[in-house]
Write an enzyme that holds these catalytic residues in place. Structure first.
Site, PDB file in Angstrom:
ATOM      1  N   ALA A  96       0.860  -1.189   0.000  1.00  0.00           N
ATOM      2  CA  ALA A  96       0.000   0.000   0.000  1.00  0.00           C
ATOM      3  C   ALA A  96       0.896   1.239   0.000  1.00  0.00           C
ATOM      4  O   ALA A  96       1.882   1.284   0.750  1.00  0.00           O
ATOM      5  CB  ALA A  96      -0.932  -0.010   1.211  1.00  0.00           C
ATOM      6  N   GLY A  97       0.530   2.204  -0.831  1.00  0.00           N
ATOM      7  CA  GLY A  97       1.405   3.353  -1.103  1.00  0.00           C
ATOM      8  C   GLY A  97       1.485   4.365   0.024  1.00  0.00           C
ATOM      9  O   GLY A  97       0.830   4.244   1.073  1.00  0.00           O
ATOM     10  N   SER A 124       4.849  -1.114  -2.057  1.00  0.00           N
ATOM     11  CA  SER A 124       4.083  -0.617  -3.202  1.00  0.00           C
ATOM     12  C   SER A 124       4.956   0.138  -4.198  1.00  0.00           C
ATOM     13  O   SER A 124       5.898   0.835  -3.819  1.00  0.00           O
ATOM     14  CB  SER A 124       2.981   0.321  -2.691  1.00  0.00           C
ATOM     15  OG  SER A 124       2.424   1.055  -3.753  1.00  0.00           O
ATOM     16  N   TYR A 148       2.432  -2.134 -10.678  1.00  0.00           N
ATOM     17  CA  TYR A 148       1.345  -1.942 -11.638  1.00  0.00           C
ATOM     18  C   TYR A 148       1.998  -2.053 -13.007  1.00  0.00           C
ATOM     19  O   TYR A 148       3.220  -1.900 -13.139  1.00  0.00           O
ATOM     20  CB  TYR A 148       0.731  -0.540 -11.505  1.00  0.00           C
ATOM     21  CG  TYR A 148      -0.013  -0.285 -10.219  1.00  0.00           C
ATOM     22  CD1 TYR A 148      -1.243  -0.890  -9.972  1.00  0.00           C
ATOM     23  CD2 TYR A 148       0.499   0.588  -9.254  1.00  0.00           C
ATOM     24  CE1 TYR A 148      -1.946  -0.638  -8.804  1.00  0.00           C
ATOM     25  CE2 TYR A 148      -0.204   0.842  -8.075  1.00  0.00           C
ATOM     26  CZ  TYR A 148      -1.423   0.231  -7.858  1.00  0.00           C
ATOM     27  OH  TYR A 148      -2.115   0.472  -6.703  1.00  0.00           O
ATOM     28  N   THR A 174      -0.546  -6.023  -9.271  1.00  0.00           N
ATOM     29  CA  THR A 174      -1.904  -5.567  -8.961  1.00  0.00           C
ATOM     30  C   THR A 174      -2.651  -5.322 -10.260  1.00  0.00           C
ATOM     31  O   THR A 174      -2.226  -4.498 -11.085  1.00  0.00           O
ATOM     32  CB  THR A 174      -1.860  -4.302  -8.085  1.00  0.00           C
ATOM     33  OG1 THR A 174      -1.180  -4.636  -6.880  1.00  0.00           O
ATOM     34  CG2 THR A 174      -3.258  -3.798  -7.760  1.00  0.00           C
ATOM     35  N   ARG A 183     -13.177   8.293  -4.656  1.00  0.00           N
ATOM     36  CA  ARG A 183     -13.503   8.362  -3.226  1.00  0.00           C
ATOM     37  C   ARG A 183     -14.082   9.734  -2.905  1.00  0.00           C
ATOM     38  O   ARG A 183     -13.358  10.742  -2.887  1.00  0.00           O
ATOM     39  CB  ARG A 183     -12.263   8.079  -2.374  1.00  0.00           C
ATOM     40  CG  ARG A 183     -11.847   6.607  -2.344  1.00  0.00           C
ATOM     41  CD  ARG A 183     -10.731   6.359  -1.355  1.00  0.00           C
ATOM     42  NE  ARG A 183      -9.595   7.205  -1.625  1.00  0.00           N
ATOM     43  CZ  ARG A 183      -8.680   6.979  -2.549  1.00  0.00           C
ATOM     44  NH1 ARG A 183      -8.742   5.883  -3.281  1.00  0.00           N
ATOM     45  NH2 ARG A 183      -7.710   7.812  -2.744  1.00  0.00           N
ATOM     46  N   LYS A 262      -2.642  -9.938  -7.763  1.00  0.00           N
ATOM     47  CA  LYS A 262      -3.440  -9.320  -6.687  1.00  0.00           C
ATOM     48  C   LYS A 262      -4.640  -8.578  -7.276  1.00  0.00           C
ATOM     49  O   LYS A 262      -4.473  -7.740  -8.177  1.00  0.00           O
ATOM     50  CB  LYS A 262      -2.560  -8.332  -5.902  1.00  0.00           C
ATOM     51  CG  LYS A 262      -3.300  -7.540  -4.826  1.00  0.00           C
ATOM     52  CD  LYS A 262      -2.334  -6.683  -4.014  1.00  0.00           C
ATOM     53  CE  LYS A 262      -3.028  -5.968  -2.856  1.00  0.00           C
ATOM     54  NZ  LYS A 262      -3.769  -4.771  -3.250  1.00  0.00           N
ATOM     55  N   HIS A 286      -8.992  -4.443  -3.095  1.00  0.00           N
ATOM     56  CA  HIS A 286      -8.214  -3.230  -2.839  1.00  0.00           C
ATOM     57  C   HIS A 286      -8.765  -2.485  -1.605  1.00  0.00           C
ATOM     58  O   HIS A 286      -8.783  -1.261  -1.555  1.00  0.00           O
ATOM     59  CB  HIS A 286      -8.269  -2.323  -4.079  1.00  0.00           C
ATOM     60  CG  HIS A 286      -6.999  -1.601  -4.409  1.00  0.00           C
ATOM     61  ND1 HIS A 286      -6.206  -1.936  -5.476  1.00  0.00           N
ATOM     62  CD2 HIS A 286      -6.392  -0.537  -3.837  1.00  0.00           C
ATOM     63  CE1 HIS A 286      -5.165  -1.092  -5.559  1.00  0.00           C
ATOM     64  NE2 HIS A 286      -5.257  -0.235  -4.559  1.00  0.00           N
ATOM     65  N   GLY A 318      -8.616  -7.683   2.976  1.00  0.00           N
ATOM     66  CA  GLY A 318      -9.858  -6.919   3.011  1.00  0.00           C
ATOM     67  C   GLY A 318     -10.549  -7.112   4.349  1.00  0.00           C
ATOM     68  O   GLY A 318     -11.187  -8.143   4.584  1.00  0.00           O
ATOM     69  N   ARG A 321      -9.122  -7.955  10.737  1.00  0.00           N
ATOM     70  CA  ARG A 321      -8.840  -7.151  11.934  1.00  0.00           C
ATOM     71  C   ARG A 321      -8.717  -8.008  13.191  1.00  0.00           C
ATOM     72  O   ARG A 321      -8.326  -7.494  14.230  1.00  0.00           O
ATOM     73  CB  ARG A 321      -9.966  -6.112  12.188  1.00  0.00           C
ATOM     74  CG  ARG A 321     -10.251  -5.168  11.036  1.00  0.00           C
ATOM     75  CD  ARG A 321      -9.095  -4.202  10.779  1.00  0.00           C
ATOM     76  NE  ARG A 321      -9.400  -3.279   9.688  1.00  0.00           N
ATOM     77  CZ  ARG A 321      -9.056  -3.488   8.410  1.00  0.00           C
ATOM     78  NH1 ARG A 321      -8.388  -4.577   8.050  1.00  0.00           N
ATOM     79  NH2 ARG A 321      -9.372  -2.611   7.473  1.00  0.00           N
TER      80      ARG A 321
HETATM   81  C1  LIG Z   1      -4.022   4.140   1.658  1.00  0.00           C
HETATM   82  C2  LIG Z   1      -3.978   2.871   0.862  1.00  0.00           C
HETATM   83  C3  LIG Z   1      -3.120   2.773  -0.221  1.00  0.00           C
HETATM   84  C4  LIG Z   1      -3.075   1.606  -0.990  1.00  0.00           C
HETATM   85  N1  LIG Z   1      -2.176   1.517  -2.022  1.00  0.00           N
HETATM   86  C5  LIG Z   1      -2.085   0.354  -2.721  1.00  0.00           C
HETATM   87  C6  LIG Z   1      -1.095   0.210  -3.724  1.00  0.00           C
HETATM   88  O1  LIG Z   1      -0.294   1.102  -3.982  1.00  0.00           O
HETATM   89  N2  LIG Z   1      -1.058  -0.963  -4.404  1.00  0.00           N
HETATM   90  C7  LIG Z   1      -1.911  -2.003  -4.128  1.00  0.00           C
HETATM   91  O2  LIG Z   1      -1.839  -3.059  -4.757  1.00  0.00           O
HETATM   92  N3  LIG Z   1      -2.846  -1.886  -3.166  1.00  0.00           N
HETATM   93  C8  LIG Z   1      -2.940  -0.747  -2.438  1.00  0.00           C
HETATM   94  N4  LIG Z   1      -3.868  -0.647  -1.431  1.00  0.00           N
HETATM   95  C9  LIG Z   1      -4.743  -1.815  -1.123  1.00  0.00           C
HETATM   96  C10 LIG Z   1      -4.078  -2.761  -0.112  1.00  0.00           C
HETATM   97  O3  LIG Z   1      -3.014  -3.467  -0.687  1.00  0.00           O
HETATM   98  C11 LIG Z   1      -5.046  -3.818   0.413  1.00  0.00           C
HETATM   99  O4  LIG Z   1      -5.568  -4.537  -0.692  1.00  0.00           O
HETATM  100  C12 LIG Z   1      -6.211  -3.291   1.260  1.00  0.00           C
HETATM  101  O5  LIG Z   1      -5.811  -2.186   2.042  1.00  0.00           O
HETATM  102  C13 LIG Z   1      -6.690  -4.431   2.172  1.00  0.00           C
HETATM  103  O6  LIG Z   1      -7.828  -4.078   2.891  1.00  0.00           O
HETATM  104  P1  LIG Z   1      -7.779  -3.509   4.400  1.00  0.00           P
HETATM  105  O7  LIG Z   1      -7.263  -2.120   4.304  1.00  0.00           O
HETATM  106  O8  LIG Z   1      -9.199  -3.579   4.820  1.00  0.00           O
HETATM  107  O9  LIG Z   1      -6.882  -4.390   5.228  1.00  0.00           O
HETATM  108  C14 LIG Z   1      -3.924   0.518  -0.653  1.00  0.00           C
HETATM  109  C15 LIG Z   1      -4.770   0.611   0.456  1.00  0.00           C
HETATM  110  C16 LIG Z   1      -4.808   1.769   1.213  1.00  0.00           C
HETATM  111  C17 LIG Z   1      -5.727   1.833   2.416  1.00  0.00           C
END
Ligand SMILES: Cc1cc2nc3c(=O)[nH]c(=O)nc-3n(C[C@H](O)[C@H](O)[C@H](O)COP(=O)(O)O)c2cc1C
Length: 400
Positions: A96-97, A124, A148, A174, A183, A262, A286, A318, A321
């Site tokens: 996650a970025g 990420s 990506y 991804t 959003r 993913k 995601h 997803g 928790r």
């Molecule tokens: C702030 C944020 C940034 C994210 N950036 C990416 C990303 O750059 N690449 C990606 O594959 N998924 C990204 N995701 C998705 C996460 O990899 C993941 O699939 C998701 O957060 C899982 O759900 P959860 O937040 O409920 O645990 C991002 C999620 C969040 C919350």
């Protein structure tokens, strides 16, 4: 003391005792636009909410009097032929970025927390610390790089090559992001530029100097032409990506480097991913940030397991928790599960130490749940550990 509540009830917490507490604590600390950026979902947030609520439709069937070992063993092996990695628990940090928006040490702090916890860290492509900085900060951490597919395939590959050179041992590709979800929270907050001094460091690549998203007049990310800053990266992404690109990448990767697809949300695509050479599929929407209105990831897992069985490991993220969420996912056929938002919230609350604490709390819950369900090691979690009152969710499960 922190306050959470409605008009009628006020809940106060002064320290985190479970994963969800970090969200409350982070909310108190973060500017509203940053908190909303991390916590919100696409459109009406149906899928964001489903990702949490769905776990409550799956019930555990605890077994008793099982003569358990004194120590509950949460270790799991990622079972690729060419590489075997042992995680201290069946949990990893999903890629996650922009983690430096939460804390100045950003991705480096999270990778160090994973190193200490003995779990996998996904970095990420949209990171705020570079591939090499993160490798140097957490040299012993099992790190996978998330890519990506950019319009510019050479650039895509060059970043992956950098990751391989820096010791990353797997690739998340991804595939759910030919564009980014909308959003409304970001639109309302006017969160349409990445706040200085943050930048997506992997787009500093020299060859793009003339059209560099992080520099000068052509700085796409700092332009305010869209409602949310990360929608600006659509100029970099390629809507024409297809399974051909997955095969292309698989052929280029050294055989010992697993490729995880993913963003799979249907059995049809799980089958295609395996056919295209994926070493694992990851069921993920995601975190509810892309397609709103799709099912929770956990509700899709049985159909994916039914379609591809255990040909390759299946990951999921997803709304994870609780330890019981992890046990339910494993019972339904996942090898390991990822967490996203709790990493941001704990990082914002207290940097690396808080991420470590959050991971430890989750591990304690997994151990407790396993013991109370009558299993003392991961392989002993049977499919019969879970049941649902919603028979339609069981599609494919009977094939296990
Ligand atoms: C702030 C944020 C940034 C994210 N950036 C990416 C990303 O750059 N690449 C990606 O594959 N998924 C990204 N995701 C998705 C996460 O990899 C993941 O699939 C998701 O957060 C899982 O759900 P959860 O937040 O409920 O645990 C991002 C999620 C969040 C919350």
């Amino acid at each position: 003391m922190l306050r959470e509540g409605t008009k009628h009830t006020i809940k106060t917490i002064d320290r985190p005792v479970c994963v969800n507490d970090f969200q409350l604590l982070a909310q108190q600390q973060l500017p509203k636009d940053l908190y909303d950026y991390v916590s919100s979902g696409a459109d009406d947030e149906q899928t964001l909410n489903e990702n949490r609520n769905a776990w409550k439709r799956w019930y555990l069937r605890p077994r008793v009097l099982r003569s358990l070992a004194a120590a509950i063993d949460t270790r799991v092996v990622l079972p690729w032929q060419q590489q075997r990695h042992t995680l201290s628990m069946p949990v990893f940090v999903s890629p996650a970025g922009v983690q430096a928006l939460m804390h100045q040490e950003g991705e480096c702090a999270v990778a160090r927390a994973c190193e200490k916890a003995g779990i996998l860290y996904g970095l990420s492509q949209h990171a705020t610390k570079s591939i090499e900085e993160v490798a140097a900060a957490a040299p012993q951490c099992l790190r996978f790089y998330q890519s990506y597919i950019l319009n510019d395939r050479e650039w895509t590959w060059r970043l992956i090559e950098r990751a391989l050179q820096a010791g990353y041992q797997g690739i998340f590709l991804t595939v759910d992001s030919v564009r980014f979800g909308y959003r409304p929270a970001d639109a309302r907050n006017g969160f349409n530029a990445l706040p200085a001094p943050h930048r997506l460091v992997h787009y500093d690549d020299d060859h793009t100097r003339d059209n560099n998203i992080n520099s000068g007049k052509k700085a796409i990310y700092n332009g305010q032409t869209h409602s949310a800053w990360d929608q600006n990266s659509e100029q970099l992404l390629d809507t024409q990506i297809s399974w051909r690109d997955v095969r292309w990448l698989k052929e280029k990767l050294p055989p010992q480097i697993p490729l995880i697809i993913k963003g799979i949300m249907t059995q049809e695509d799980a089958i295609l991913a395996v056919e295209a050479g994926a070493d694992a599929v990851m069921v993920s929407n995601h975190g509810g940030r892309q397609v709103d209105g799709c099912l929770a990831a956990i509700d899709v897992l049985p159909e994916v397991v039914g379609a591809i069985g255990h040909q390759v490991p299946i990951f999921l993220d997803g709304g994870v928790r609780h330890g019981s969420d992890v046990v339910k996912a494993l019972a339904l056929g996942a090898t390991a599960v990822g967490i996203g938002k709790p990493v941001f919230f704990s990082l914002a609350f207290g940097g690396r130490a808080a991420v470590e604490q959050m991971l430890q709390l989750l591990k304690n819950e997994i151990k407790s749940c396993m013991a109370l369900c009558g299993v003392d090691h991961i392989a002993a979690i049977p499919v019969s550990s879970v049941v649902t009152r919603h028979p339609s969710l069981l599609v494919g499960k009977s094939n296990l």
